[in-house]
Design a protein around this motif. Sequence first.
Motif, PDB file in Angstrom:
ATOM      1  N   UNK A  52       0.825  -1.207   0.000  1.00 19.27           N
ATOM      2  CA  UNK A  52       0.000   0.000   0.000  1.00 19.27           C
ATOM      3  C   UNK A  52       0.865   1.266   0.000  1.00 19.27           C
ATOM      4  N   UNK A  53       0.312   2.321  -0.547  1.00 20.58           N
ATOM      5  CA  UNK A  53       1.047   3.586  -0.615  1.00 20.58           C
ATOM      6  C   UNK A  53       1.186   4.245   0.755  1.00 20.58           C
ATOM      7  N   UNK A  54       0.306   3.862   1.675  1.00 13.94           N
ATOM      8  CA  UNK A  54       0.326   4.475   3.014  1.00 13.94           C
ATOM      9  C   UNK A  54       1.155   3.587   3.959  1.00 13.94           C
ATOM     10  N   UNK A  55       2.253   4.102   4.507  1.00 14.88           N
ATOM     11  CA  UNK A  55       3.140   3.287   5.341  1.00 14.88           C
ATOM     12  C   UNK A  55       2.451   2.623   6.530  1.00 14.88           C
ATOM     13  N   UNK A  56       1.554   3.341   7.212  1.00 12.17           N
ATOM     14  CA  UNK A  56       0.910   2.745   8.396  1.00 12.17           C
ATOM     15  C   UNK A  56       0.052   1.542   8.020  1.00 12.17           C
ATOM     16  N   UNK A  57      -0.555   1.600   6.818  1.00 12.68           N
ATOM     17  CA  UNK A  57      -1.360   0.453   6.363  1.00 12.68           C
ATOM     18  C   UNK A  57      -0.452  -0.738   6.095  1.00 12.68           C
ATOM     19  N   UNK A  58       0.700  -0.485   5.454  1.00  7.30           N
ATOM     20  CA  UNK A  58       1.681  -1.562   5.209  1.00  7.30           C
ATOM     21  C   UNK A  58       2.101  -2.227   6.518  1.00  7.30           C
ATOM     22  N   UNK A  59       2.464  -1.389   7.490  1.00  8.26           N
ATOM     23  CA  UNK A  59       2.968  -1.912   8.773  1.00  8.26           C
ATOM     24  C   UNK A  59       1.899  -2.724   9.499  1.00  8.26           C
ATOM     25  N   UNK A  60       0.676  -2.185   9.514  1.00  5.87           N
ATOM     26  CA  UNK A  60      -0.394  -2.866  10.240  1.00  5.87           C
ATOM     27  C   UNK A  60      -0.774  -4.175   9.550  1.00  5.87           C
TER      28      UNK A  60
END
Length: 501
Positions: A52-60
């Motif tokens: 995903x382009x959004x880092x927090x979504x990737x991490x979660x």
Amino acid sequence: MSQRQVLQVFEQYQKARTQFVQTVADLASRPHNTETLQNAGVMSLLRPLLLDAVPTIQQTAALALGRLANYNDDLAEAVVKGDILPQLVYSLAEQNRFYKKAAAFVLRAVAKHSPELAQAVVDCGALDALVVSLEEFDPGVKEAAAWAISYIARHNAQLSQAVVDAGVVPLLVLCIQEPEIALKRVAASALSDIAKHSLELAQTVVDTGAIAHLAQMILNPDAKLKRQVFSALSQIAKHSVDVAEMVVEAEIFPAALVCLKDPDEFVRKNVATLIREITKHTPELSQIIVNMGGVAAVIDYLGDSKGNVRLPGIMMLGYVAAHSEILATAVIVSKGVPQLSICLEEEQDDHLKAATAWAFGQIGRHTPEHARAVAVANVFPKLLKLYLDTESSEDLQVKAKKALKSILQKCTYLPALEPLLYEAPSNILKHVICQFSKVLPHDSKARRLLVTSGGLKKVQEIKAEPGSAIQEYINAINSCYPEEIVRYYSPGYSESLLERI
């Protein structure tokens, strides 16, 4: 549609993705939800969110996958089959520190279940990415990477060798020198998991100078760190005399003996294990530990402990005593026999009883004095009971029998032998009768006691095959007495006397 409306749509989509991964991550933290999540096909939904382009979504998303994979091997297998690992490995090199920690967590969660899953992690190129993470500035990233490496290495020598070949060991040694306690713990644990499989792997750890750095931490106030430090040192020391000597030369004794009284049970057990692994090799190494007060310290440790924690201490006493008469005497003088006798009475697990029986055998097998020290502690009836008990494990029966025989063959203390005349089966009785036949010809007091106690009568009642070893021993005993006394105590004598009347 206006630009503002378009942006609102994107914001809503982002919020929905964020809410989705956060909810899944939260649900995945509770084991009873995992099966439902798996059946709902959550793996395939999380996979695209790793990019995903959004880092927090990737991490979660990575965190959620890690929690699912951590739960059982089926879910970990689903991560492997879903081609998620290559994606994570790629991202490990590219993304920020938060994502790297989450990605390393997934790799660890997959690798922990089995050698096959750990091999799948290695096959996707994870080790190179984890090595890079070990060189990161952020200690949290290093810790996550070291943890994943530890879970890969612990399974077998082949996986440990792959870890070593990736160049991990020098970086782990650097990690144990970092100020962060959590990083030190995990790095020491990883070194322990690498060293445990073979001498070659342990030598690799030694060659990077790990022993000196581990030795500096044995009195660290952090109990969890001390657990890992002593575990690593014992996994190194167990393989050969040379590496055990290197551990001793690091001057960890007598300071390490203090940790046998540590409040933490696992610290105490790991110290006892380290001492066991050192003393088992040679009389010289055992003597060093004895000279530093190691035997007395381990005996105190057995008195303060209960259950499985006692095992390394029991075995250490056995190893020390096995080496020589002098070392066995050191165990006896330090009151080792009464403490082992207490262990034999208190413990319920057969493997602990078996180890204790073995230790008694090593102490008592040297000379009549050593055998007497075991005999006066009333150990013979206990060993015999364990040998004859049908509930005892096969290993316990074998060790109890072997210990009994090896001590009996040296024992000349007849008061401890006499009760066995009445209780022992023929294969043990043979050794008891043999010892009587050796002692009685030279001891008039013992000859008289055997008569008055009823022991001679019992000897006459033993049914032995003519010409057998036990019959020869009985003949030797009988030859110590006048013929009429032997006849008087023989079965059927009173009847034959009545017939003559």
